[in-house]
Write a protein that holds these residues in place. Sequence first.
Motif, PDB file in Angstrom:
ATOM      1  N   SER A  66       0.841  -1.202   0.000  1.00 45.24           N
ATOM      2  CA  SER A  66       0.000   0.000   0.000  1.00 45.24           C
ATOM      3  C   SER A  66       0.873   1.248   0.000  1.00 45.24           C
ATOM      4  O   SER A  66       1.875   1.307   0.713  1.00 45.24           O
ATOM      5  N   GLN A  67       0.479   2.240  -0.777  1.00 47.43           N
ATOM      6  CA  GLN A  67       1.194   3.515  -0.801  1.00 47.43           C
ATOM      7  C   GLN A  67       0.398   4.614  -0.095  1.00 47.43           C
ATOM      8  O   GLN A  67       0.954   5.445   0.590  1.00 47.43           O
ATOM      9  N   THR A  68      -0.924   4.627  -0.282  1.00 45.15           N
ATOM     10  CA  THR A  68      -1.777   5.648   0.346  1.00 45.15           C
ATOM     11  C   THR A  68      -2.568   4.989   1.463  1.00 45.15           C
ATOM     12  O   THR A  68      -3.335   4.045   1.231  1.00 45.15           O
ATOM     13  N   ILE A  69      -2.367   5.492   2.679  1.00 44.65           N
ATOM     14  CA  ILE A  69      -2.930   4.830   3.860  1.00 44.65           C
ATOM     15  C   ILE A  69      -3.703   5.836   4.697  1.00 44.65           C
ATOM     16  O   ILE A  69      -3.188   6.890   5.072  1.00 44.65           O
ATOM     17  N   GLU A 108       8.775   4.934   5.923  1.00 40.68           N
ATOM     18  CA  GLU A 108       8.714   3.980   4.800  1.00 40.68           C
ATOM     19  C   GLU A 108       8.361   4.671   3.482  1.00 40.68           C
ATOM     20  O   GLU A 108       8.229   4.008   2.451  1.00 40.68           O
ATOM     21  N   GLY A 109       8.150   5.997   3.523  1.00 36.81           N
ATOM     22  CA  GLY A 109       7.826   6.739   2.309  1.00 36.81           C
ATOM     23  C   GLY A 109       6.370   6.622   1.883  1.00 36.81           C
ATOM     24  O   GLY A 109       6.030   6.885   0.727  1.00 36.81           O
ATOM     25  N   LYS A 110       5.504   6.229   2.815  1.00 37.12           N
ATOM     26  CA  LYS A 110       4.079   6.095   2.507  1.00 37.12           C
ATOM     27  C   LYS A 110       3.387   7.457   2.608  1.00 37.12           C
ATOM     28  O   LYS A 110       3.812   8.324   3.363  1.00 37.12           O
ATOM     29  N   GLU A 111       2.300   7.620   1.845  1.00 37.57           N
ATOM     30  CA  GLU A 111       1.469   8.816   1.962  1.00 37.57           C
ATOM     31  C   GLU A 111       0.414   8.533   3.022  1.00 37.57           C
ATOM     32  O   GLU A 111      -0.332   7.554   2.921  1.00 37.57           O
ATOM     33  N   VAL A 112       0.353   9.405   4.031  1.00 32.21           N
ATOM     34  CA  VAL A 112      -0.575   9.220   5.144  1.00 32.21           C
ATOM     35  C   VAL A 112      -1.720  10.220   5.005  1.00 32.21           C
ATOM     36  O   VAL A 112      -1.504  11.400   4.726  1.00 32.21           O
ATOM     37  N   TYR A 113      -2.933   9.716   5.208  1.00 31.29           N
ATOM     38  CA  TYR A 113      -4.135  10.550   5.158  1.00 31.29           C
ATOM     39  C   TYR A 113      -4.873  10.387   6.475  1.00 31.29           C
ATOM     40  O   TYR A 113      -5.146   9.266   6.913  1.00 31.29           O
ATOM     41  N   LEU A 114      -5.159  11.520   7.103  1.00 33.67           N
ATOM     42  CA  LEU A 114      -5.778  11.521   8.426  1.00 33.67           C
ATOM     43  C   LEU A 114      -7.286  11.711   8.293  1.00 33.67           C
ATOM     44  O   LEU A 114      -7.750  12.592   7.574  1.00 33.67           O
ATOM     45  N   ALA A 115      -8.026  10.871   9.026  1.00 34.61           N
ATOM     46  CA  ALA A 115      -9.482  10.915   8.981  1.00 34.61           C
ATOM     47  C   ALA A 115     -10.011  12.204   9.608  1.00 34.61           C
ATOM     48  O   ALA A 115      -9.462  12.702  10.591  1.00 34.61           O
ATOM     49  N   LYS A 116     -11.079  12.710   9.014  1.00 28.96           N
ATOM     50  CA  LYS A 116     -11.777  13.862   9.572  1.00 28.96           C
ATOM     51  C   LYS A 116     -13.271  13.644   9.406  1.00 28.96           C
ATOM     52  O   LYS A 116     -13.766  13.480   8.289  1.00 28.96           O
ATOM     53  N   ALA A 117     -13.969  13.614  10.528  1.00 30.07           N
ATOM     54  CA  ALA A 117     -15.425  13.477  10.511  1.00 30.07           C
ATOM     55  C   ALA A 117     -16.015  14.861  10.259  1.00 30.07           C
ATOM     56  O   ALA A 117     -15.762  15.802  11.018  1.00 30.07           O
ATOM     57  N   GLU A 118     -16.766  14.961   9.174  1.00 32.66           N
ATOM     58  CA  GLU A 118     -17.364  16.248   8.823  1.00 32.66           C
ATOM     59  C   GLU A 118     -18.648  16.448   9.637  1.00 32.66           C
ATOM     60  O   GLU A 118     -19.387  15.503   9.872  1.00 32.66           O
ATOM     61  N   ASN A 119     -18.882  17.674  10.042  1.00 35.15           N
ATOM     62  CA  ASN A 119     -20.090  17.979  10.811  1.00 35.15           C
ATOM     63  C   ASN A 119     -21.255  18.214   9.868  1.00 35.15           C
ATOM     64  O   ASN A 119     -21.711  19.335   9.692  1.00 35.15           O
ATOM     65  N   ASP A 120     -21.706  17.139   9.237  1.00 33.48           N
ATOM     66  CA  ASP A 120     -22.842  17.257   8.337  1.00 33.48           C
ATOM     67  C   ASP A 120     -23.882  16.201   8.706  1.00 33.48           C
ATOM     68  O   ASP A 120     -23.638  15.328   9.540  1.00 33.48           O
ATOM     69  N   GLN A 121     -25.028  16.279   8.091  1.00 38.65           N
ATOM     70  CA  GLN A 121     -26.103  15.338   8.409  1.00 38.65           C
ATOM     71  C   GLN A 121     -25.800  13.932   7.921  1.00 38.65           C
ATOM     72  O   GLN A 121     -26.359  12.970   8.434  1.00 38.65           O
ATOM     73  N   ASP A 122     -24.927  13.814   6.939  1.00 38.87           N
ATOM     74  CA  ASP A 122     -24.629  12.506   6.357  1.00 38.87           C
ATOM     75  C   ASP A 122     -23.542  11.736   7.105  1.00 38.87           C
ATOM     76  O   ASP A 122     -23.214  10.620   6.720  1.00 38.87           O
ATOM     77  N   HIS A 123     -22.968  12.348   8.143  1.00 42.89           N
ATOM     78  CA  HIS A 123     -21.869  11.706   8.884  1.00 42.89           C
ATOM     79  C   HIS A 123     -20.750  11.303   7.928  1.00 42.89           C
ATOM     80  O   HIS A 123     -20.296  10.163   7.907  1.00 42.89           O
ATOM     81  N   PRO A 158      -8.048  23.777   5.806  1.00 38.53           N
ATOM     82  CA  PRO A 158      -9.211  23.413   4.984  1.00 38.53           C
ATOM     83  C   PRO A 158      -8.846  23.146   3.519  1.00 38.53           C
ATOM     84  O   PRO A 158      -9.625  22.540   2.786  1.00 38.53           O
ATOM     85  N   ASP A 159      -7.656  23.579   3.095  1.00 44.31           N
ATOM     86  CA  ASP A 159      -7.226  23.367   1.713  1.00 44.31           C
ATOM     87  C   ASP A 159      -6.350  22.122   1.535  1.00 44.31           C
ATOM     88  O   ASP A 159      -5.836  21.876   0.439  1.00 44.31           O
ATOM     89  N   ALA A 160      -6.173  21.352   2.605  1.00 43.90           N
ATOM     90  CA  ALA A 160      -5.372  20.126   2.498  1.00 43.90           C
ATOM     91  C   ALA A 160      -6.036  19.179   1.503  1.00 43.90           C
ATOM     92  O   ALA A 160      -7.268  19.138   1.387  1.00 43.90           O
ATOM     93  N   MET A 161      -5.208  18.430   0.790  1.00 45.45           N
ATOM     94  CA  MET A 161      -5.719  17.525  -0.239  1.00 45.45           C
ATOM     95  C   MET A 161      -6.517  16.376   0.386  1.00 45.45           C
ATOM     96  O   MET A 161      -6.079  15.750   1.341  1.00 45.45           O
ATOM     97  N   VAL A 162      -7.697  16.122  -0.179  1.00 43.67           N
ATOM     98  CA  VAL A 162      -8.530  15.000   0.251  1.00 43.67           C
ATOM     99  C   VAL A 162      -8.288  13.834  -0.700  1.00 43.67           C
ATOM    100  O   VAL A 162      -8.223  14.014  -1.913  1.00 43.67           O
ATOM    101  N   ASN A 163      -8.129  12.639  -0.133  1.00 49.81           N
ATOM    102  CA  ASN A 163      -8.033  11.423  -0.938  1.00 49.81           C
ATOM    103  C   ASN A 163      -8.843  10.346  -0.232  1.00 49.81           C
ATOM    104  O   ASN A 163      -8.451   9.862   0.824  1.00 49.81           O
ATOM    105  N   ASN A 164      -9.983  10.000  -0.804  1.00 49.60           N
ATOM    106  CA  ASN A 164     -10.813   8.937  -0.234  1.00 49.60           C
ATOM    107  C   ASN A 164     -10.676   7.626  -0.999  1.00 49.60           C
ATOM    108  O   ASN A 164     -11.307   6.646  -0.652  1.00 49.60           O
ATOM    109  N   HIS A 165      -9.824   7.613  -2.010  1.00 47.83           N
ATOM    110  CA  HIS A 165      -9.557   6.386  -2.770  1.00 47.83           C
ATOM    111  C   HIS A 165      -8.189   5.854  -2.338  1.00 47.83           C
ATOM    112  O   HIS A 165      -7.198   5.990  -3.044  1.00 47.83           O
TER     113      HIS A 165
END
Length: 186
Positions: free
Chosen positions: A43-46, A68-83, A109-116
Amino acid sequence: MKKSELRKIQINKLKRFAKTEDKKIEDTILLKKLMESDLIKNSQTIGITASLPLEVDTSEVIAHLWDEGKEVYLAKAENDQDHTLNFFHYTYMSKLKKSSFGVEEIADPDAMVNNHLDLVIVPGLAFALDSHVRLGFGGGYYDRFLAKYNPKTVSLVNSQMQFQHAEWPVENTDIPVQTLITTETH
């Protein structure tokens, strides 16, 4: 047992366990097993969550992933009705702020989002060893994310989070975790 009842029991149990030396030892074992796994190698994007003290400590995991040179993405729960749950690119330069849940999240707020993502390390309070279903904190954020994006998943499960079978009601919206890494040696 109702999910809400077990959540309270587990939170108290995990808070007590967090004050012990055993937790530090188990966190180290789980980190080592995760970093040696093919899941990380392939895995490269985690995606990961900044842990609360009662959870398995992810700060060391994140540091090792960066090493290890991996790209790390930190979870953020959005305050919306859809959770909605989104994963934001996380580097050692990222500024963090505490969410309403007490979890560290990306402040920019401008940090890159990656959900894939190649892999998501899924948190939880309790895990059934037979079915891999989990009891989370109750917002359904992860289950919605996993249902929508279907990434590879892994959870770090210490001795206090392990249940042979689900002792809570399992709903059809509960998404099992593909791989559980435990402190057991098999």
